[in-house]
Design a protein around this motif. Sequence first.
Motif, PDB file in Angstrom:
ATOM      1  N   MET A   1      24.559 -27.625   0.962  1.00 13.80           N
ATOM      2  CA  MET A   1      23.595 -26.574   0.684  1.00 13.80           C
ATOM      3  C   MET A   1      24.111 -25.542   0.018  1.00 13.80           C
ATOM      4  O   MET A   1      25.287 -25.182  -0.099  1.00 13.80           O
ATOM      5  N   PRO A   2      23.427 -25.007  -0.789  1.00 16.19           N
ATOM      6  CA  PRO A   2      23.562 -24.050  -1.920  1.00 16.19           C
ATOM      7  C   PRO A   2      24.057 -22.592  -1.375  1.00 16.19           C
ATOM      8  O   PRO A   2      23.816 -22.463  -0.250  1.00 16.19           O
ATOM      9  N   HIS A   3      24.813 -22.151  -2.042  1.00 16.57           N
ATOM     10  CA  HIS A   3      25.484 -20.614  -1.411  1.00 16.57           C
ATOM     11  C   HIS A   3      24.583 -19.622  -2.181  1.00 16.57           C
ATOM     12  O   HIS A   3      24.432 -19.647  -3.436  1.00 16.57           O
ATOM     13  N   THR A   4      24.176 -18.573  -1.395  1.00 14.08           N
ATOM     14  CA  THR A   4      23.368 -17.505  -2.151  1.00 14.08           C
ATOM     15  C   THR A   4      24.202 -16.430  -2.475  1.00 14.08           C
ATOM     16  O   THR A   4      25.090 -15.826  -1.658  1.00 14.08           O
ATOM     17  N   ILE A   5      23.954 -15.952  -3.638  1.00  8.28           N
ATOM     18  CA  ILE A   5      24.833 -14.955  -4.228  1.00  8.28           C
ATOM     19  C   ILE A   5      24.055 -13.691  -3.945  1.00  8.28           C
ATOM     20  O   ILE A   5      23.005 -13.436  -4.697  1.00  8.28           O
ATOM     21  N   GLN A   6      24.625 -12.802  -3.290  1.00  9.04           N
ATOM     22  CA  GLN A   6      23.733 -11.598  -2.755  1.00  9.04           C
ATOM     23  C   GLN A   6      23.563 -10.331  -4.281  1.00  9.04           C
ATOM     24  O   GLN A   6      22.360 -10.064  -3.933  1.00  9.04           O
ATOM     25  N   ASN A   7      24.124 -10.403  -5.029  1.00  8.53           N
ATOM     26  CA  ASN A   7      24.086  -9.600  -6.003  1.00  8.53           C
ATOM     27  C   ASN A   7      23.476 -10.052  -7.278  1.00  8.53           C
ATOM     28  O   ASN A   7      23.694  -9.592  -8.293  1.00  8.53           O
ATOM     29  N   LEU A   8      22.894 -11.369  -7.310  1.00  7.60           N
ATOM     30  CA  LEU A   8      22.398 -11.945  -8.162  1.00  7.60           C
ATOM     31  C   LEU A   8      20.847 -12.075  -8.231  1.00  7.60           C
ATOM     32  O   LEU A   8      20.117 -12.605  -7.443  1.00  7.60           O
ATOM     33  N   ALA A   9      20.127 -11.611  -9.266  1.00 13.87           N
ATOM     34  CA  ALA A   9      18.651 -11.761  -9.442  1.00 13.87           C
ATOM     35  C   ALA A   9      18.407 -12.334 -10.610  1.00 13.87           C
ATOM     36  O   ALA A   9      19.204 -12.167 -11.719  1.00 13.87           O
ATOM     37  N   ILE A  10      17.096 -13.156 -10.787  1.00 12.14           N
ATOM     38  CA  ILE A  10      16.968 -13.744 -11.993  1.00 12.14           C
ATOM     39  C   ILE A  10      15.499 -13.321 -12.295  1.00 12.14           C
ATOM     40  O   ILE A  10      14.523 -13.332 -11.449  1.00 12.14           O
ATOM     41  N   LEU A  11      15.180 -13.064 -13.591  1.00 11.17           N
ATOM     42  CA  LEU A  11      13.888 -12.410 -13.878  1.00 11.17           C
ATOM     43  C   LEU A  11      13.373 -13.537 -15.070  1.00 11.17           C
ATOM     44  O   LEU A  11      13.886 -13.676 -15.947  1.00 11.17           O
ATOM     45  N   ILE A  12      12.036 -13.939 -14.744  1.00  9.59           N
ATOM     46  CA  ILE A  12      11.575 -14.835 -15.488  1.00  9.59           C
ATOM     47  C   ILE A  12      10.368 -14.321 -16.259  1.00  9.59           C
ATOM     48  O   ILE A  12       9.366 -13.717 -15.120  1.00  9.59           O
ATOM     49  N   ALA A  13      10.185 -14.229 -17.500  1.00  7.98           N
ATOM     50  CA  ALA A  13       8.779 -13.718 -17.979  1.00  7.98           C
ATOM     51  C   ALA A  13       7.896 -15.100 -18.563  1.00  7.98           C
ATOM     52  O   ALA A  13       8.470 -15.833 -19.431  1.00  7.98           O
ATOM     53  N   THR A  14       6.807 -15.481 -18.140  1.00 10.39           N
ATOM     54  CA  THR A  14       6.193 -16.501 -18.663  1.00 10.39           C
ATOM     55  C   THR A  14       4.636 -16.290 -18.783  1.00 10.39           C
ATOM     56  O   THR A  14       4.019 -15.269 -18.154  1.00 10.39           O
ATOM     57  N   LYS A  15       4.003 -16.944 -19.764  1.00 11.22           N
ATOM     58  CA  LYS A  15       2.548 -17.133 -19.896  1.00 11.22           C
ATOM     59  C   LYS A  15       2.351 -18.385 -20.062  1.00 11.22           C
ATOM     60  O   LYS A  15       2.559 -19.015 -21.207  1.00 11.22           O
ATOM     61  N   ASP A  16       1.529 -19.171 -19.242  1.00 11.37           N
ATOM     62  CA  ASP A  16       0.859 -20.424 -19.339  1.00 11.37           C
ATOM     63  C   ASP A  16       1.767 -21.407 -19.967  1.00 11.37           C
ATOM     64  O   ASP A  16       1.494 -22.472 -20.667  1.00 11.37           O
ATOM     65  N   ARG A  17       2.928 -21.393 -19.111  1.00 12.62           N
ATOM     66  CA  ARG A  17       4.031 -22.548 -19.569  1.00 12.62           C
ATOM     67  C   ARG A  17       4.469 -23.033 -18.084  1.00 12.62           C
ATOM     68  O   ARG A  17       5.489 -23.062 -17.633  1.00 12.62           O
ATOM     69  N   HIS A  18       3.468 -23.879 -17.588  1.00  4.58           N
ATOM     70  CA  HIS A  18       3.588 -24.501 -16.176  1.00  4.58           C
ATOM     71  C   HIS A  18       4.743 -25.470 -16.007  1.00  4.58           C
ATOM     72  O   HIS A  18       5.414 -25.533 -15.216  1.00  4.58           O
ATOM     73  N   ASN A  19       4.680 -26.441 -17.178  1.00  2.00           N
ATOM     74  CA  ASN A  19       5.834 -27.215 -16.952  1.00  2.00           C
ATOM     75  C   ASN A  19       7.145 -26.840 -17.026  1.00  2.00           C
ATOM     76  O   ASN A  19       8.004 -27.258 -16.562  1.00  2.00           O
TER      77      ASN A  19
END
Length: 75
Positions: A1-19
């Motif tokens: 099972m993966p370990h969660t890093i408490q102080n890590l966030a990911i920001l994704i910006a997307t437009k019509d790129r479903h794949n």
Amino acid sequence: MPHTIQNLAILIATKDRHNQLQKLLDSIYKSTNLPNKVVIVYSGKDITSITSSFQKKINLEMIYSPIASQMYQIS
């Protein structure tokens, strides 16, 4: 099972790129260390068909931004 890093966030910006979004979320989920949160800022078509399968696996927040789609329009 993966370990969660408490102080890590990911920001994704997307437009019509479903794949590409599907591949990215798959990759994040399969990684050894999961971020505490993934924030997706999107415009264009709805992404819930993609993100719904990850809701219980990854802490996701989706933000719809119609303004972002207007920024790319060339008049």
